[in-house]
Design a protein around this motif. Structure first.
Motif, PDB file in Angstrom:
ATOM      1  N   GLN A  30      37.598  40.698  40.859  1.00 30.79           N
ATOM      2  CA  GLN A  30      36.713  39.940  41.501  1.00 30.79           C
ATOM      3  C   GLN A  30      37.592  39.261  42.729  1.00 30.79           C
ATOM      4  OE1 GLN A  30      33.497  37.823  39.666  1.00 30.79           O
ATOM      5  NE2 GLN A  30      33.922  38.667  37.642  1.00 30.79           N
ATOM      6  N   THR A  31      38.797  38.831  42.439  1.00 37.02           N
ATOM      7  CA  THR A  31      39.591  38.019  43.568  1.00 37.02           C
ATOM      8  C   THR A  31      40.130  38.922  44.385  1.00 37.02           C
ATOM      9  OG1 THR A  31      41.196  37.460  42.187  1.00 37.02           O
ATOM     10  CG2 THR A  31      39.473  35.910  42.127  1.00 37.02           C
ATOM     11  N   ALA A  43      38.411  29.939  42.348  1.00 40.42           N
ATOM     12  CA  ALA A  43      38.417  30.778  41.056  1.00 40.42           C
ATOM     13  C   ALA A  43      38.649  29.989  40.050  1.00 40.42           C
ATOM     14  CB  ALA A  43      39.399  31.996  41.245  1.00 40.42           C
ATOM     15  N   ILE A 208      34.246  32.002  42.362  1.00 44.30           N
ATOM     16  CA  ILE A 208      34.160  32.778  41.266  1.00 44.30           C
ATOM     17  C   ILE A 208      34.453  32.191  40.102  1.00 44.30           C
ATOM     18  CG2 ILE A 208      35.443  34.917  40.326  1.00 44.30           C
ATOM     19  CD1 ILE A 208      35.641  36.097  43.138  1.00 44.30           C
TER      20      ILE A 208
END
Length: 453
Positions: A30-31, A43, A208
């Motif tokens: 996701q990052t 995050a 996130i």
């Protein structure tokens, strides 16, 4: 998702292949795309989820793509502890093996030659600087650190840095950096003070959050419900049942770590202590001896709960119940790594029952309780529910034979002033004279506070 599905260079993928990294963890999946796009990021994910690779891979890939960067610091990674800084530096060496990217770890506790090596790295402009806040400020104060070309500012374990009191240091360092930069914040938790810092140093960040995962099923969790004085005998029993090789025992304070290590050594166990009072050379020596098998067990504070890269731990013991459920997950997560199994045992005394009950509620299940053999005495009844009694169920001590002070009179009872005789009045006046000198209260120099890690 596999790493080769991401927009990473062949040199990075070759390094990952050599390290046998194939699939991304959720935080990496996701990052990494967001970091490659150049946006700021917050995050939130627990330790052990692959956060280091999540920010190092895209950043060093982009640095390597800039041939005109010169001998200037391009990326600054902040770490709360020297151990984590060393671990990041080791991973940086692996990920950047095929890339023309240099790195330097900056942390305290080194000798003169180590400090001089850090000086040279900063003066020559290492591409990536991995630093603890205090030691970096020491170098900045000497006037030879140029951070005016930093393009990437990364805070790893931001929550822990703030818990350690580094807020002012981080802000002082951030003020040395260019306004136009990419800032990445990684944290295991996101309390208000961490969000406050993020608001001050990040610009329109993407957030996130990877939920704190429960411990893997490969960890055999259990607990002893015992009295405080039963802990050490039960710990020796546990060593007889499970073994003593590759063991970490977590205790709540440095003093308890030292006392327990001394006791185990007296019983001929190959144990060593690990806490923040040790200088860097001693910490390195202890970790080297542990990895090589010269030492069987480490007795440690939570300094080992995060940021220590040892994969083959067989047994983790919580000699004291950790303060937070996340700390419990981090501690026992030292075992059952890299697909292996492991054992985690917690010693739960009367005062820690409610705290351990909270951990069980967080886990969503009850941890198995180990039976105490009769020869070790009977343990207390497990009562994890909250008590209505103040002070965690412990009775308050009073100075008047157990009677509460300022007791309200019963119905129909008139309060009566307490009569004082001449001796009591004189004693009270003398006491006031002793406590005051020159109109000011004399400090009580006999009090001392315990320093927990």
């Amino acid at each position: 998702m596999y790493f080769d599905e991401l927009d990473l260079s062949d040199d990075i993928l070759d390094a990952l292949d050599a390290m046998r990294f194939e699939e991304c963890t959720p935080i990496q999946e996701q990052t990494i795309p967001i970091i490659l796009e150049g946006g700021d990021l917050i995050a939130c994910a627990q330790t052990g989820t692959g956060k280091t690779a999540a920010y190092l891979l895209p950043v060093i890939d982009r640095i390597a793509d800039d041939p005109d960067r010169g001998d200037k610091v391009q990326c600054l990674v902040m770490s709360p502890t020297r151990e984590l800084a060393q671990q990041i530096d080791r991973q940086m060496e692996g990920f950047g093996f095929f890339l023309p990217v240099s790195a330097m770890a900056i942390y305290g506790g080194t000798d003169g030659s180590g400090f001089a090596r850090q000086q040279r790295g900063l003066k020559m402009g290492a591409d990536v600087v991995i630093a603890t806040p205090g030691r970096l400020l020491d170098h900045i104060a000497m006037g030879y650190v140029d951070l005016s070309h930093v393009r990437y500012f990364i805070l790893d374990e931001a929550d822990r840095m703030l818990d350690m009191g580094f807020y002012d240091a981080i802000m002082q360092i951030a003020n040395q950096l260019p306004k136009e930069r990419q800032t990445l914040m990684f944290s295991a938790t996101m309390p208000p003070k961490t969000r406050k810092l993020a608001k001050e140093i990040l610009h329109n960040p993407t957030e996130i959050s990877i939920a704190v995962s429960r411990p893997t099923e490969k960890i055999d969790q259990s607990a002893f419900i015992c009295h405080e004085q039963q802990k050490t005998p039960l710990l020796r029993l546990l060593f007889e049942q499970v073994g003593t090789q590759r063991v970490i025992v977590f205790a709540s304070s440095k003093l308890k770590v030292k006392e327990l290590t001394h006791e185990l050594r007296r019983k001929r166990f190959k144990a060593a202590e690990m806490h923040s009072d040790l200088d860097q050379s001693r910490r390195d020596e202890v970790m080297h001896d542990f990895r090589s098998g010269k030492i069987d067990m480490l007795i440690a504070t939570d300094i080992l709960a995060r940021g220590i890269d040892v994969d083959d731990i067989a047994l983790v013991v919580n000699y004291d119940v950790p303060r937070e459920a996340e700390d419990y997950v981090h501690r026992i997560g030292r075992t059952a790594r890299a697909g292996a199994g492991g054992v985690a045992v917690t010693m739960v005394s009367e005062r820690d029952m409610q705290r351990f009950g909270g951990i069980e509620r967080f886990l969503g299940y009850e941890v198995a309780k180990r039976e105490i053999p009769k020869e070790y005495g009977k343990g207390p009844e497990y009562k994890p529910e909250r008590s209505d009694c103040p002070n965690n169920g412990r009775s308050k001590r009073t100075r008047n034979g157990g009677k509460p002070r300022n007791r309200k009179p019963n119905a129909g009872e008139s309060p009566q002033p307490k009569a004082e005789n001449a001796t009591q009045t004189e004693s009270k006046n003398n006491s006031k004279k002793r406590r005051y000198y020159g109109g000011r209260r004399k400090p009580n120099r006999d009090k001392a506070t315990d320093k927990n890690d």
